[in-house]
Design a protein around this motif. Structure first.
Motif, short mmCIF file in Angstrom:
data_model
loop_
_atom_site.label_atom_id
_atom_site.label_comp_id
_atom_site.label_asym_id
_atom_site.label_seq_id
_atom_site.Cartn_x
_atom_site.Cartn_y
_atom_site.Cartn_z
N ALA A 14 -52.90 115.24 49.81
CA ALA A 14 -53.42 115.89 48.60
C ALA A 14 -52.67 117.17 48.27
O ALA A 14 -52.88 117.76 47.20
CB ALA A 14 -54.91 116.18 48.78
N GLY A 15 -51.81 117.62 49.18
CA GLY A 15 -51.03 118.83 48.93
C GLY A 15 -51.75 120.09 49.33
O GLY A 15 -51.31 121.21 49.02
N LEU A 16 -52.88 119.96 50.04
CA LEU A 16 -53.70 121.13 50.33
C LEU A 16 -53.21 121.94 51.53
O LEU A 16 -53.77 123.00 51.83
CB LEU A 16 -55.16 120.72 50.52
N ALA A 17 -52.16 121.45 52.20
CA ALA A 17 -51.54 122.28 53.23
C ALA A 17 -50.91 123.52 52.62
O ALA A 17 -50.69 124.53 53.30
CB ALA A 17 -50.49 121.46 53.99
N LYS A 18 -50.64 123.45 51.33
CA LYS A 18 -50.04 124.59 50.62
C LYS A 18 -51.09 125.60 50.14
O LYS A 18 -50.75 126.62 49.54
CB LYS A 18 -49.23 124.10 49.42
N SER A 19 -52.35 125.31 50.38
CA SER A 19 -53.42 126.23 49.98
C SER A 19 -53.26 127.56 50.68
O SER A 19 -52.82 127.64 51.84
CB SER A 19 -54.78 125.63 50.31
N ALA A 20 -53.63 128.62 50.00
CA ALA A 20 -53.59 129.96 50.59
C ALA A 20 -54.75 130.20 51.54
O ALA A 20 -54.80 131.24 52.22
CB ALA A 20 -53.60 131.00 49.47
N PHE A 21 -55.69 129.26 51.61
CA PHE A 21 -56.90 129.45 52.41
C PHE A 21 -56.97 128.50 53.60
O PHE A 21 -56.51 127.36 53.54
CB PHE A 21 -58.15 129.24 51.53
N ARG A 22 -57.60 128.98 54.65
CA ARG A 22 -57.91 128.12 55.80
C ARG A 22 -59.12 127.25 55.46
O ARG A 22 -59.84 127.52 54.48
CB ARG A 22 -58.23 128.99 57.03
N GLU A 23 -59.37 126.26 56.28
CA GLU A 23 -60.46 125.31 56.00
C GLU A 23 -61.83 125.95 56.14
O GLU A 23 -62.84 125.37 55.72
CB GLU A 23 -60.35 124.08 56.90
N SER A 24 -61.90 127.15 56.68
CA SER A 24 -63.19 127.86 56.75
C SER A 24 -63.73 128.16 55.35
O SER A 24 -64.92 128.46 55.20
CB SER A 24 -63.04 129.15 57.54
N ILE A 25 -62.88 128.08 54.34
CA ILE A 25 -63.32 128.32 52.96
C ILE A 25 -64.39 127.31 52.53
O ILE A 25 -65.20 127.58 51.65
CB ILE A 25 -62.11 128.28 51.98
N TYR A 26 -64.40 126.14 53.20
CA TYR A 26 -65.34 125.08 52.80
C TYR A 26 -66.73 125.29 53.38
O TYR A 26 -67.67 124.59 53.01
CB TYR A 26 -64.81 123.71 53.24
N GLU A 27 -66.85 126.22 54.32
CA GLU A 27 -68.15 126.58 54.91
C GLU A 27 -68.90 125.34 55.41
O GLU A 27 -70.09 125.16 55.16
CB GLU A 27 -69.01 127.35 53.91
N GLY A 28 -68.17 124.50 56.14
CA GLY A 28 -68.81 123.37 56.81
C GLY A 28 -68.86 122.08 56.01
O GLY A 28 -69.16 121.03 56.56
N LEU A 29 -68.61 122.14 54.72
CA LEU A 29 -68.62 120.93 53.89
C LEU A 29 -67.24 120.27 53.92
O LEU A 29 -66.23 120.95 54.12
CB LEU A 29 -68.99 121.26 52.45
#
Length: 482
Positions: A14-29
């Motif tokens: 999906a290209g989300l490795a380029k996101s500026a944020f870690r996966e903690s941004i999803y807050e468990g979802l």
């Protein structure tokens, strides 16, 4: 359940490795939970300004506004070799003071976060990002893959970013993008809140069956002037519903005619055989001390000849209101005392009359253009949200509906600003009940020479209005002459 390996693969695809944020941004979802909103940001930009952001860009823009300020800061990566220049843009944006102001409005609201993300990306992708910059990021990404020392990597990123944005002014651009996002969010929030307050006042609590598209973010962006006009129409409909609730009589009934030989209001000759309504003074005739037989005989004569006096009950006269919903009713009428030298939508005043009568007198309300439809308040709101400046009217359908109702204790009030000739068949139909049909012609200074209007004029049932004050007087006159 999706395995970690397959999840990571899908995430990268999906290209989300380029996101500026870690996966903690999803807050468990799961990250997929947010993809519909992210896709909406992409689609809106493509539709509105012919820009299609990368998935990771739409993702970061949405998440930075949707998630709380603290979560966004904690989740920002220290660096991102996969998209170092984009990471710097996001980093600078969330460090700006006005980012916090925007986030206060948008956090937790998918609708406002989509709007803010759209506005932010529109500015950044138009004024900062370019194909050349994306190519530069790819080259930098490849260079950084060969470097293991984080300090050296940061130094290279800083040098490239400083050179890239030396003329652009990244901090200023981020501040500008956030300022435009804040302005859009505030304007939309205020307008929608005003519209929803008006809808609740018009429909009542729980009134949710209205056309939501007219108040959507997309409509706000794509048809901004029309969006503002819808809010204005709803606002004034609320104002005039309240106004007519105050100025119309508290009850609407018509007293039967009292005795032609005297009596007081509410008292007249007995009509029918309902003995319980006979005045006590008349009943006393049967019990005159020493003259019982004479009294009873006199009572019997008066009863048979209908000369006994009795209480007269008021007869409820039910209003039926027909409101023209054709496009021309979205036009304006002079407001008079409501706005000095201002104007208000005709449909708002007409809707205010209809809804006030619905509440006060349990009136039946119909909307018409070329067809007639019986409606409830929620249907009226839908018309206010969707009325367009086109379409005509057909008075034959209104006459036909009145003929179908065919109640002698009803009065029929037609509110319109543009009418047509009635067919001969419907004109003949109207003659049977013309005395009970009242016509309020909006924005007219003369009576048009239509056959059915001339018929109503014979009964003094045509009222011309060209401002709100004359509209109020016309409504009161229509009710008083019932």
């Amino acid at each position: 359940m999706m395995s970690t390996a397959s999840r990571d693969e899908a995430f990268i695809r999906a290209g989300l490795a380029k996101s500026a944020f870690r996966e903690s941004i999803y807050e468990g979802l799961p990250w997929q939970y947010y993809m519909d909103y992210i896709t909406s940001v992409q689609k809106m930009l493509k539709h509105m300004v012919r820009i299609l952001p990368r998935v990771y860009q739409a993702h970061d823009a949405f998440m930075m506004f949707y998630k709380p300020y603290d979560t966004v800061f904690r989740s920002l990566k220290q660096q991102n070799k996969a998209a170092p220049i984009w990471h710097k843009i996001v980093q600078e944006a969330i460090r700006r003071e006005n980012y916090y102001e925007v986030n206060r409005f948008t956090r937790g609201s998918t609708e406002l976060s989509i709007l803010a993300a759209y506005q932010f990306l529109k500015t950044i992708l138009n004024k900062v990002w370019s194909r050349q910059l994306e190519q530069m990021q790819q080259q930098l990404q490849q260079q950084l893959q060969q470097i293991n020392d984080p300090r050296e990597a940061n130094k290279i990123i800083r040098n490239v970013v400083d050179q890239t944005f030396s003329t652009v002014g990244l901090k200023d651009m981020a501040k500008e993008a956030l300022g435009e996002a804040l302005q859009a969010v505030q304007e939309y929030s205020d307008a929608k809140a005003e519209a929803e307050a008006a809808i609740e006042a018009l429909v009542g609590s729980g009134g949710s069956g209205f056309d939501k598209e007219a108040l959507s973010v997309l409509h706000f962006l794509d048809h901004h002037d029309d969006f503002r006009n819808r809010v204005r129409i709803l606002h004034w409909a609320r104002v005039f519903t309240t106004q007519f609730m105050t100025t119309l009589p508290a009850s609407f009934s018509h007293e039967q005619v009292v005795s032609t030989v005297g009596g007081i209001s509410g008292v007249g000759r007995i009509n029918g055989n309902k003995v319980s309504d006979i005045l006590p003074s008349e009943l006393a005739l049967m019990n005159l001390p020493g003259f019982e037989n004479i009294g009873r005989a006199l009572f019997a004569v008066k009863y048979v000849s209908r000369q006994l006096m009795a209480y007269q009950h008021a007869v409820a006269i039910k209003p039926v209101v027909f409101v023209d919903k054709s496009g021309s009713m979205a036009g304006a009428i002079k407001a008079g005392k409501y706005i000095i030298e201002g104007e208000v939508p005709k449909i708002s005043v007409a809707a205010g009359v209809a809804l006030a009568m619905y509440r006060k007198y349990n009136a039946e309300v119909y909307l018409f253009d070329t067809e007639v439809t019986a409606v409830k308040p929620a249907d009226v709101v839908n018309v206010l949200l969707t009325i367009n400046a086109d379409g005509g009217t057909n008075i034959d359908s209104v006459i036909e509906e009145i003929n179908h109702i065919n109640k002698t204790d009803y009065i029929y009030i037609i509110i319109s600003d543009g009418i047509t000739e009635a067919s001969e068949q419907h004109l003949a139909m109207l003659r049977r009940f013309a005395s009970r049909v009242k016509l309020i012609l909006v924005d007219y200074t003369y009576e048009p020479n239509y056959n059915w209007v001339q018929l109503l004029k014979q009964y003094n049932n045509v009222m011309l209005v060209n401002d709100v004050a004359s509209f109020e007087n016309a409504v009161k006159r229509a009710l008083a002459s019932a």
